[in-house]
Motif scaffolding. Structure first.
Motif, mmCIF file in Angstrom:
data_model
loop_
_atom_site.group_PDB
_atom_site.id
_atom_site.type_symbol
_atom_site.label_atom_id
_atom_site.label_comp_id
_atom_site.label_asym_id
_atom_site.label_seq_id
_atom_site.Cartn_x
_atom_site.Cartn_y
_atom_site.Cartn_z
ATOM 1 N N ALA A 110 0.935 -1.169 -0.006
ATOM 2 C CA ALA A 110 -0.025 -0.044 -0.041
ATOM 3 C C ALA A 110 0.984 1.161 -0.029
ATOM 4 C CB ALA A 110 -1.076 -0.033 1.218
ATOM 5 N N LEU A 111 0.282 2.135 -0.525
ATOM 6 C CA LEU A 111 0.956 3.616 -0.617
ATOM 7 C C LEU A 111 0.414 4.522 0.283
ATOM 8 C CD1 LEU A 111 3.368 5.271 -2.043
ATOM 9 C CD2 LEU A 111 1.337 6.040 -3.954
ATOM 10 N N PHE A 112 1.015 5.152 1.188
ATOM 11 C CA PHE A 112 0.592 5.964 2.147
ATOM 12 C C PHE A 112 1.145 7.375 1.891
ATOM 13 C CE2 PHE A 112 0.581 1.813 3.934
ATOM 14 C CZ PHE A 112 -0.742 1.697 5.055
ATOM 15 N N THR A 113 0.249 8.504 1.792
ATOM 16 C CA THR A 113 0.864 9.905 1.467
ATOM 17 C C THR A 113 0.300 10.814 2.408
ATOM 18 O OG1 THR A 113 -0.894 10.127 -0.149
ATOM 19 C CG2 THR A 113 1.287 9.279 -0.891
ATOM 20 N N THR A 114 1.097 11.929 2.769
ATOM 21 C CA THR A 114 0.581 13.052 3.524
ATOM 22 C C THR A 114 1.614 14.060 3.087
ATOM 23 O OG1 THR A 114 -0.086 13.702 5.515
ATOM 24 C CG2 THR A 114 1.820 12.543 5.408
ATOM 25 N N ARG A 115 0.962 15.348 3.588
ATOM 26 C CA ARG A 115 1.737 16.634 3.343
ATOM 27 C C ARG A 115 2.503 16.929 4.518
ATOM 28 N NH1 ARG A 115 2.314 18.173 -1.955
ATOM 29 N NH2 ARG A 115 3.055 20.163 -0.998
ATOM 30 N N VAL A 116 3.740 17.247 4.434
ATOM 31 C CA VAL A 116 4.604 17.779 5.414
ATOM 32 C C VAL A 116 5.196 19.168 5.310
ATOM 33 C CG1 VAL A 116 4.951 15.309 5.993
ATOM 34 C CG2 VAL A 116 6.456 16.523 4.445
ATOM 35 N N ASP A 117 5.485 19.826 6.320
ATOM 36 C CA ASP A 117 5.951 20.999 6.182
ATOM 37 C C ASP A 117 7.019 21.487 7.207
ATOM 38 O OD1 ASP A 117 6.734 23.610 5.542
ATOM 39 O OD2 ASP A 117 4.415 24.347 5.610
ATOM 40 N N VAL A 118 8.389 21.101 7.428
ATOM 41 C CA VAL A 118 9.190 21.202 8.119
ATOM 42 C C VAL A 118 10.485 21.717 7.625
ATOM 43 C CG1 VAL A 118 10.689 20.264 10.127
ATOM 44 C CG2 VAL A 118 8.380 19.441 9.908
ATOM 45 N N ASP A 119 10.763 23.049 7.659
ATOM 46 C CA ASP A 119 11.812 23.637 6.920
ATOM 47 C C ASP A 119 13.203 23.836 7.674
ATOM 48 O OD1 ASP A 119 13.071 25.072 4.793
ATOM 49 O OD2 ASP A 119 12.421 27.066 5.353
ATOM 50 N N GLY A 120 13.489 22.405 7.495
ATOM 51 C CA GLY A 120 14.720 22.113 8.357
ATOM 52 C C GLY A 120 15.167 20.808 8.451
ATOM 53 N N PRO A 121 16.234 20.296 9.170
ATOM 54 C CA PRO A 121 16.254 18.823 9.525
ATOM 55 C C PRO A 121 15.417 18.663 10.649
ATOM 56 C CG PRO A 121 18.381 20.117 9.446
ATOM 57 C CD PRO A 121 17.222 21.179 9.595
ATOM 58 N N ALA A 122 14.966 17.099 10.163
ATOM 59 C CA ALA A 122 13.936 16.413 10.984
ATOM 60 C C ALA A 122 14.158 15.249 10.732
ATOM 61 C CB ALA A 122 12.630 16.927 10.860
ATOM 62 N N VAL A 123 13.651 14.438 12.064
ATOM 63 C CA VAL A 123 13.323 12.875 12.063
ATOM 64 C C VAL A 123 12.282 12.508 11.764
ATOM 65 C CG1 VAL A 123 13.945 10.750 13.512
ATOM 66 C CG2 VAL A 123 15.758 12.836 13.437
ATOM 67 N N LEU A 124 11.943 11.494 10.865
ATOM 68 C CA LEU A 124 10.869 10.799 10.559
ATOM 69 C C LEU A 124 10.944 9.422 11.282
ATOM 70 C CD1 LEU A 124 8.043 10.407 8.937
ATOM 71 C CD2 LEU A 124 9.482 9.436 7.065
ATOM 72 N N CYS A 125 9.927 8.947 12.077
ATOM 73 C CA CYS A 125 10.099 8.024 13.101
ATOM 74 C C CYS A 125 8.641 7.395 13.083
ATOM 75 C CB CYS A 125 10.470 8.476 14.353
ATOM 76 S SG CYS A 125 10.637 7.174 15.406
ATOM 77 N N PHE A 126 8.596 5.941 12.885
ATOM 78 C CA PHE A 126 7.379 5.186 12.909
ATOM 79 C C PHE A 126 7.553 4.313 14.254
ATOM 80 C CE2 PHE A 126 8.348 5.871 8.488
ATOM 81 C CZ PHE A 126 7.133 6.399 8.142
ATOM 82 N N GLY A 127 6.516 3.757 14.720
ATOM 83 C CA GLY A 127 6.402 2.896 15.763
ATOM 84 C C GLY A 127 7.159 1.614 15.649
ATOM 85 N N GLU A 128 6.765 0.995 14.520
ATOM 86 C CA GLU A 128 7.566 -0.073 14.326
ATOM 87 C C GLU A 128 7.214 -0.298 12.620
ATOM 88 O OE1 GLU A 128 8.043 -5.133 15.211
ATOM 89 O OE2 GLU A 128 6.887 -3.489 16.441
ATOM 90 N N VAL A 129 8.093 -0.829 11.924
ATOM 91 C CA VAL A 129 7.838 -1.129 10.590
ATOM 92 C C VAL A 129 7.891 -2.510 10.341
ATOM 93 C CG1 VAL A 129 9.010 -0.967 8.091
ATOM 94 C CG2 VAL A 129 9.208 0.919 9.712
ATOM 95 N N ARG A 130 6.725 -3.051 9.978
ATOM 96 C CA ARG A 130 6.422 -4.419 9.512
ATOM 97 C C ARG A 130 5.971 -4.507 7.882
ATOM 98 N NH1 ARG A 130 2.944 -5.854 14.812
ATOM 99 N NH2 ARG A 130 4.657 -5.441 16.423
ATOM 100 N N ASP A 131 6.940 -4.658 6.963
ATOM 101 C CA ASP A 131 8.148 -5.344 7.354
ATOM 102 C C ASP A 131 9.143 -4.598 6.297
ATOM 103 O OD1 ASP A 131 7.232 -7.651 8.661
ATOM 104 O OD2 ASP A 131 6.316 -8.128 6.819
ATOM 105 N N HIS A 132 8.728 -3.729 5.495
ATOM 106 C CA HIS A 132 9.647 -2.975 4.475
ATOM 107 C C HIS A 132 8.896 -1.831 4.111
ATOM 108 C CE1 HIS A 132 11.975 -1.953 1.054
ATOM 109 N NE2 HIS A 132 12.815 -3.136 1.482
ATOM 110 N N ALA A 133 9.532 -0.380 4.247
ATOM 111 C CA ALA A 133 9.031 1.039 3.954
ATOM 112 C C ALA A 133 9.950 1.568 3.261
ATOM 113 C CB ALA A 133 8.546 1.576 5.295
ATOM 114 N N SER A 134 9.609 2.007 1.825
ATOM 115 C CA SER A 134 10.443 2.730 1.082
ATOM 116 C C SER A 134 9.620 4.368 1.013
ATOM 117 C CB SER A 134 10.139 2.279 -0.243
ATOM 118 O OG SER A 134 10.850 0.989 -0.238
ATOM 119 N N VAL A 135 10.780 5.124 1.538
ATOM 120 C CA VAL A 135 10.242 6.620 1.746
ATOM 121 C C VAL A 135 10.563 7.488 0.493
ATOM 122 C CG1 VAL A 135 10.347 8.559 3.328
ATOM 123 C CG2 VAL A 135 10.436 6.133 4.100
#
Length: 583
Positions: free
Chosen positions: A381-406
């Motif tokens: 499945a493809l998951f999409t959303t809009r983001v707006d952080v103008d600078g370095p930031a960490v994208l974090c998920f609770g857990e990945v089961r089993d493979h996520a391409s960002v």
């Protein structure tokens, strides 16, 4: 009509000693047009019985559904066994392991954490009884006393490796009897004292599972069952493979010697597996004993009959061993000719990120859902959303089961893999459309992680702030057909995620072997039939294409490449390429 029973030392068919010479053949892993061929080859190896699991989740993709058609027609399969003059063993679980997704348990059943797993919990038992009623409505009329082939039915599966709830086992046994199952009921456990004690039940005939040291294993079984026939109900003649590991094989001479030792001891046997077949579609399971290891698409298992149904050296060696103890009918099957070899360029690329609407309509979710919380519980499945952080930031998920391409605005950012315990990525700048392609590589089929949720579990944060407003599109089936125009070849390397296609016509009707060399990671369909996953990490390199999937007048292949394809060509080769071994 015949009666099958358990005597002091032997199985008895109409009161006479009968040795069960069985081979595992899972109807749901073999194209139904090939069932009769595989059964006949079992008979010609000297077997008198065919054993099969029943995969609950294959028959029941959703609550209230139960499919007994086509490749899931258990009744037809058992009648073909009878027509071949053979007997049958049915193992309906409800848990089967079998390196099958979730061990055969439906994911929808276990979404409620209050539902017990493989224990005497009321909601679980109610669902199990409903499932078994469906299965036994097919099996009961096909028992040997009614003129059918079924001589044994197994209760649960290697339960001693999981638990020791005797109330649960008793409930399953009582339900089998109430549903009209009159043949002997069995259990199977690894030939270890603790497992035989925990997984067995007085009144059910205990059997063992092992692949070596027959005398020692049979002695362990006899300690827990002083009388009755000895049986190895899973004689492991090979093993299964994981992505990123090697292809497992067992020496022919050693396997044949172990079979000889079993038969010399007077034991009955079920060869696991006689013919493994294929984990078509998204049906392969996984193991997780501290490290997640997904199972490959092929279930060849180094079996006597290979994935394409061709007799191997092990087939002929086993036939010679069986002939020392029992009559072996007819001649062995002749060697199979090589499959046709040819190639066709792939083309008409449809990039997923440029045209996601070609796959499915997007569904809005405020909070990030797991795959199980998406309608249909897709495997991709493809998951999409809009983001707006103008600078370095960490994208974090609770857990990945089993493979996520960002991806960010269509450009790859990174990959997170469960087996590496990855769940976070650093972004230099996070402004635009964030897309995450999520892959379920198979549910765990053994141990305490049965039934766990899949996908992105536990939400997502960016710079410590929860991400909301997600649009979700399942992509685990190809989009609508392209039309009648001939595909335009890609002509060079292709970056995924992208769907490609080709038309082809084999030079002759036959099974095919699709070589995925030069491809990255993805899924293949031929004429809409999902062959399964491929992955360059191996060991498996070819995908098996059953001949009955092909059609007169031309065929179409669709390839969803999720990584990168250096050679966009569909090449068909003479035989399977299952990868390197330890030798």
């Amino acid at each position: 009509m015949p009666e099958f029973s358990i005597g002091e030392h032997d199985f008895l068919l109409d009161g006479r000693p009968f040795r069960v010479l069985s081979g595992a053949l899972h109807y749901f892993r073999v194209h139904p047009d090939q069932w009769a061929d595989r059964i006949d080859k079992a008979r010609r190896m000297g077997l008198n019985t065919v054993e099969t699991y029943v995969a609950w989740n294959a028959h029941a993709p959703g609550p209230g559904a139960f499919d007994l058609t086509g490749g899931l027609d258990l009744g037809r399969f058992l009648r073909l066994v009878a027509e071949a003059g053979m007997y049958a063993i049915v193992r309906p679980g409800p848990y089967i392991c079998a390196e099958w997704d979730n061990g055969g348990l439906p994911a929808w059943l276990l979404r409620d954490p209050a539902v017990g797993v493989r224990r005497a919990e009321p909601r679980y038992l109610a669902a199990v009884r409903d499932y078994l009623d469906r299965v036994y409505s097919v099996v009961a009329p096909l028992q040997v006393r009614h003129g059918g082939p079924v001589i044994l039915v197994q209760v649960e599966n290697e339960y001693g490796a999981f638990g020791s709830d005797k109330t649960y086992l008793e409930a399953l046994a009582e339900h089998a009897r109430a549903a009209g199952i009159t043949v002997p009921l069995t259990t199977v456990d690894q030939a270890v004292d603790g497992m035989l004690a925990a997984g067995g039940l007085d009144g059910l005939h205990r059997t063992a599972s092992f692949g070596s040291r027959a005398a020692e294993r049979l002695a362990a079984l006899r300690r827990h069952q002083p009388t009755g026939p000895l049986m190895c109900a899973e004689f492991w003649v090979g093993w299964f493979d994981h992505w990123g590991a090697h292809h497992h094989t067992t020496p022919v001479a050693e396997a044949a010697a172990e079979l000889d030792a079993l038969l010399a001891a007077g034991a009955s046997v079920n060869v696991y597996v006689f013919h493994g077949g294929t984990n078509f579609g998204f049906t392969s399971g996984a193991n997780d004993k501290g490290v997640y290891q997904p199972t490959v698409t092929s279930y060849d298992y180094d079996a006597p009959l290979d994935e394409a149904g061709r007799p191997t050296a092990k087939y002929h060696a086993f036939r010679e061993v069986i002939a020392r103890y029992h009559d072996v009918p007819g001649e062995p099957p002749p060697p199979a000719p090589p499959a046709p070899a040819f190639g066709v360029p792939l083309g008409d690329a449809v990039p997923l990120l440029d045209a996601p609407g070609r796959w499915s309509a997007g569904v809005r979710h405020d909070a990030l859902p797991s795959l199980d919380e998406v309608a249909g519980a897709p495997r991709l499945a493809l998951f999409t959303t809009r983001v707006d952080v103008d600078g370095p930031a960490v994208l974090c998920f609770g857990e990945v089961r089993d493979h996520a391409s960002v991806f960010l605005d269509g450009q790859p950012v990174g990959t997170l893999r469960r087996e590496h315990r990855q769940r976070a990525l650093g972004l230099r700048r996070a402004v635009g459309e964030l897309a995450v392609l999520v892959e379920d590589h198979g549910r765990v089929n053994y141990g305490p992680r049965l039934g766990e949720p899949k996908g992105l579990v536990g939400g997502a944060t960016l710079g410590g702030v929860a991400l909301t407003g997600w649009e979700v599109r399942p992509v685990d089936a190809p989009p609508a057909p392209w039309g009648d125009a001939e595909p335009v070849p890609a002509g060079g390397p292709v970056a995924g995620p992208v769907l490609l296609r080709a038309r082809f016509s084999p030079p002759e009707p036959a099974d095919l072997h699709l070589d995925t060399r030069g491809w990255g990671r993805g899924v293949v369909w031929v004429n809409g039939f999902c062959l399964g996953r491929y992955w360059s990490r191996g060991p498996q390199r070819t995908l098996y294409v059953p001949g009955p999937v092909l059609r007169a007048g031309g065929d179409e292949i669709a390839v969803l490449e999720l990584d990168a394809m250096t050679d966009p060509t569909a090449r068909f080769v003479p035989g399977p390429l299952l990868g390197h071994t330890e030798a």
